[in-house]
Every structure is written in structure tokens, then in C-alpha cells.
Scaffold this active site. Structure first.
Site, short mmCIF file in Angstrom:
data_model
loop_
_atom_site.label_atom_id
_atom_site.label_comp_id
_atom_site.label_asym_id
_atom_site.label_seq_id
_atom_site.Cartn_x
_atom_site.Cartn_y
_atom_site.Cartn_z
N LYS A 171 38.26 -43.58 1.16
CA LYS A 171 39.24 -42.98 0.25
C LYS A 171 40.55 -43.75 0.37
CE LYS A 171 41.21 -38.42 -0.95
NZ LYS A 171 41.26 -36.99 -0.63
N SER A 201 40.27 -33.68 -4.45
CA SER A 201 40.84 -34.98 -4.73
C SER A 201 39.96 -36.15 -4.31
CB SER A 201 42.19 -35.11 -4.03
OG SER A 201 42.04 -35.12 -2.63
N SER A 207 39.44 -30.63 -0.75
CA SER A 207 39.19 -31.93 -1.41
C SER A 207 37.97 -32.69 -0.94
CB SER A 207 40.41 -32.82 -1.25
OG SER A 207 41.36 -32.47 -2.21
#
Ligand code: GLN
Length: 466
Positions: A67, A142, A166
Site C-alpha cells: 500500500k 482505503s 480499511s
């Protein structure tokens, strides 16, 4: 052989037997990236040369997608924000060091909501990500890039972060396993902070066993993060061997089974409960009475911490600097105005407001006190049950552009926020598909540092739904 389809366990077995090398794995992922990224948009950037170099140096290592808020030396770390465009990390986050020490290498930077604020990845300032199960829909957020990469077989496994849901919500949307570790289980050093008292890095994988293997590599005390206690990290993959529902007491918190839940999510969750019961678990109804306050508490505490954490992006030290600035004041204001997207600005304004003098006690102080009550609900319930089972998200993946109102978007995390505030661990495990073929996960929640139990329940569940 399509190596990109493998999970961690299978990749490790193939590497050990010499059937293929780390370079073969990376090459296969690069091929897949070229074939699919225009469509799915899981990756923001992919430094092929660096990935191939790391693979050549570590021929038995398994590549992991990262990420884009976790620092990897020499790689961009934009947090999907224009304000960090062009920034290159000078060091590895502790989780990356840990991965490298355990036979993994970082491979590609996956998309996310800007600074991890959002539930659909539509807040990314740098790219669009689509759900691999239906390209007209969002991957969740997210950690939407991580979930789309795993669900779309564009990586072996990925790292995500979870502040209020997330990891779990996008895992549910993209048919992955996602683990939000207990607060403090995994070091945050080198992970760009959103809300420091909530953020945790965790695995997003194709199976529960893969999550167990990856979590073992990530977790543990770190001198660089004072919130990581010196608690041993068990061999999670060993701990889940022979996992079974027999004799487990699973609680259904009545506050989570509300009207307004999507009917397909309700059907799949109800079936999941029945399957656990027929596999030998004892199902009991429980209550977490302060659940109704969790959203309000989160949307005070998370923006408050974010407003402080994001003060460092000022045009001086990192990334974007406004060309229009005339003096130091306009340097700050114009760089921030040009660099941050609308959701990030909204959070900074909310956070600054609740921390301002005269309001601090009324909002932030009170939210902290209610947070303690929420935590006590969980302490209390785990004296009675081994784990909780709940829906993970109120709906399956929604259409791109469908949720325009920020408050409706915030509701996605209704079921994941309370456990985040309590600091306990939780998973999202694939449970089935809607009639339209969209994946739906269920959430399991266990007490703080009870990851062995969490992974065991999740594994036992995975075995019965397969
Ligand atoms: N969707 C929630 C938010 O926007 C949670 C995000 C997260 O866990 N990083 O704050």
C-alpha cells in the site's frame, strides 16, 4: 503456469522445491500487471527493475504488493496524494525490514484513498481502481488497491492498513482475507500516519493460512514504535493447524444486526451463522451497548489525530511546493491547498475544530471517555465468548460514483469502527456471493493480542464455506 495466481503457501512450497524462482514469480506478476492494470488500476506505480533486482538477490523470496503509504527505500510513497508526488522514501518501514528478514520482498505500490481516508479508493488523488469482480464497482477502501490486486490475482498477497476498517471492508468487496491486528501488534514505524491511536498494518491474502504466515513476519516489538509491547509472536500458521468450530462460543452482538442491512449481506451472514452452528460452534446473542456512539467518536478522534499528523506536509519538507508562494505563509497555505484533495481537507478542518480551545473538552475529551466505554464493552463480552461474528460491511461493492455524500460513505465502516476504537483484532473472511456475483465477507472479532484465536476461527470458517 500462471504463477500470479498462487498464494503465499503455494509460492513458498514451489520455491522450496525449486519448481520456480522468485524472479519467475515477479516476471509473472509483471506480465499480469501489463495485461490488467489499465483495466483494474490496482497499482499506482510498479518499479519492475527494482522488483527483479530484489528477486535476483533473494531467489526464494515471495513478492508482496505494498500500500502506497508504507515506506520502502528508493520507492515512491505518495499516500495517493498530489502533495507527495515525486517523494522517494529514504528508508524501509519496520514492516518492510521484517518482511525482508522473513523471505518476502516488496513488489509494486498499490492505490488507496488519499492518506487512507475513505471507503472506496475514489479519494485517491492519483488514479482510479476498479473492483476485479465488476469493473463498474469500487474495490472498497482505503486499501482498495491491495484488495483489487489480491482479488484480481495481480499479486501473491498485499499489505494494507486499517484505521477504521480499511483492510476489512475492501477485503469483503474483493473476496480476500484481511486481518486487522490488535493495536500495537505490528510496528507503525515508517508507515505514514493517519490516526496514530488506530492505525495498524495487516495482511490481505488469498487464504487465512497466508494471512497467518504474513502476520507472523510483520508482527512484534519494535524499538522504533513505543506502542508495540514485548509480547511473543506465536507461529500463527502452526497455531491454526486443525482449527475447528467445535466447542467455540461465538457471540452475535445484537447492535450489528440492524434494519437497513443489504438483504444479500443479511442472507450471506445468516447462512454463515448457521454453518458455524452446524460445524459445532455454540452461538449466543450478546450486546455491546455503546456501539451506537462509535461512529461519532471515530469521526472526532480520527480527524483530530489526522489534523496533527498532516501538519508536517507544508511544502517545506516533503513533496509538492507551490510555485505561486510569495512568502512563508503562502508557501504553507498554497502548497497545502494545491496538494491535498477535498476529503483530506475536510478531515483537517474537522480535526482542527474539535481540538481548538473551547471545544477540546466538549468534543475530543468526551470522545476519548466514550472510547473507553466502547473498549470496556469488548473486555466484558470476551469474558463470555471466544469470538464475535458480524457482517463486515453493510452492502456489497457499490458502483463507482454512486456515493456522493461523505456521510453516506462514512457509514460503510459502521461494523468495523468499534473494534478499531477498542484496539482488538478482527478479520474479514469471504463468505459467499450475491446473485449478481459480488463477493461478501463476514467479520470475526477477538480480544486484544488474540490473533491465534482469530486466525483459528477464521480458518475453521474458511474450511466450512469452501
Ligand atoms: N473509511 C474510514 C475513514 O475514512 C476508515 C479508513 C481507514 O481505516 N483507513 O476514515
Amino acid at each position: 503456469m500462471e504463477l500470479f495466481k498462487l498464494g503465499i503457501k503455494e509460492a513458498q512450497e514451489g520455491l522450496a522445491k525449486g519448481e520456480f524462482s522468485s524472479s519467475d514469480l515477479v516476471k509473472s506478476i509483471i506480465e499480469r500487471y501489463h495485461a490488467k492494470n489499465d483495466e483494474i488500476g490496482a497499482y499506482l506505480t510498479f518499479d519492475e527493475e527494482d522488483a527483479l533486482r530484489l528477486a535476483a538477490e533473494n531467489p526464494k523470496a515471495v513478492p508482496i504488493a505494498i500500500k502506497d503509504l508504507i515506506n520502502v527505500v528508493g520507492q515512491p510513497c505518495t499516500c495517493a496524494s498530489k502533495i507527495l508526488k515525486g517523494y522517494i522514501s529514504p528508508y524501509d518501514a519496520t514492516v518492510i525490514k521484517n518482511l525482508k528478514a522473513s523471505g518476502f520482498i516488496p513488489c509494486g505500490r498499490v492505490n488507496m484513498d488519499e492518506f487512507a481516508m475513505g471507503s472506496s479508493t475514489e479519494n485517491s488523488g492519483l488514479g482510479k481502481t476498479r473492483n476485479p469482480y465488476d469493473l463498474t464497482r469500487v474495490p472498497g477502501g482505503s486499501s482498495g488497491g491491495s484488495a483489487a490486486a489480491v482479488g484480481g490475482n495481480m499479486c501473491i498477497a498485499a499489505l494494507g492498513t486499517d484505521t477504521g476498517g480499511s483492510i476489512r471492508q475492501p477485503a469483503s468487496f474483493c473476496n480476500c482475507v484481511g486481518i486487522k491486528p490488535s493495536y500495537g501488534r505490528v510496528s507503525r514505524f515508517g508507515v505514514t500516519a493517519f490516526a496514530s491511536s488506530l492505525d495498524q498494518v495487516g495482511p490481505m491474502t488469498k487464504s487465512v493460512e497466508d494471512s497467518a504466515i504474513l502476520l507472523k513476519a510483520l508482527a512484534g516489538h519494535d524499538e522504533m514504535d513505543g506502542t508495540t509491547p514485548r509480547i511473543d509472536v506465536p507461529d500463527y500458521a502452526k497455531e491454526i493447524e486443525g482449527a475447528s468450530m467445535k466447542g467455540l462460543k461465538i457471540g452475535l452482538p445484537k447492535e450489528y444486526f440492524i434494519d437497513g442491512l443489504d438483504p444479500e449481506v443479511k442472507r450471506i451472514t445468516d447462512e454463515a451463522i448457521k454453518k458455524c452452528a452446524s460445524a459445532g460452534a455454540e452461538i449466543v446473542e450478546v450486546s455491546l451497548p455503546h456501539t451506537e456512539y462509535a461512529m461519532a467518536v471515530y469521526y472526532i478522534i480520527a480527524p483530530a489525530e489526522a489534523s496533527a499528523n498532516l501538519a508536517r506536509f507544508d511544502g517545506v519538507r516533503y513533496g509538492h511546493r507551490s510555485a505561486a508562494s510569495k512568502d512563508v505563509f503562502t508557501l504553507y497555505t498554497k502548497s497545502r491547498a494545491e496538494g491535498f484533495g477535498p476529503e483530506v481537507k475536510r478531515r483537517i478542518i474537522m480535526g482542527t475544530y474539535v481540538l481548538s480551545s473551547g471545544y477540546y473538552d466538549a468534543y475530543y475529551g468526551r470522545a476519548q471517555r466514550v472510547r473507553t466505554l466502547i473498549k470496556r464493552d469488548f473486555d466484558e463480552v470476551f469474558t463470555k465468548v471466544d469470538a464475535l461474528l458480524t457482517p463486515c460491511a453493510p452492502t456489497p461493492a457499490f458502483k463507482l460514483g454512486e456515493l456522493q455524500d461523505p456521510l453516506t460513505m462514512y457509514l460503510n465502516d459502521l461494523f468495523t469502527i468499534p473494534s478499531a476504537l477498542a484496539g482488538v483484532c478482527a478479520s474479514s473472511v469471504p463468505a459467499g456471493f450475491t446473485a449478481a456475483g459480488l463477493p461478501v465477507g463476514v467479520q470475526f472479532i477477538c480480544g486484544g493480542f488474540e490473533e491465534s484465536k482469530l486466525l483459528s476461527v477464521s480458518k475453521a470458517f474458511e474450511d466450512i464455506v469452501k
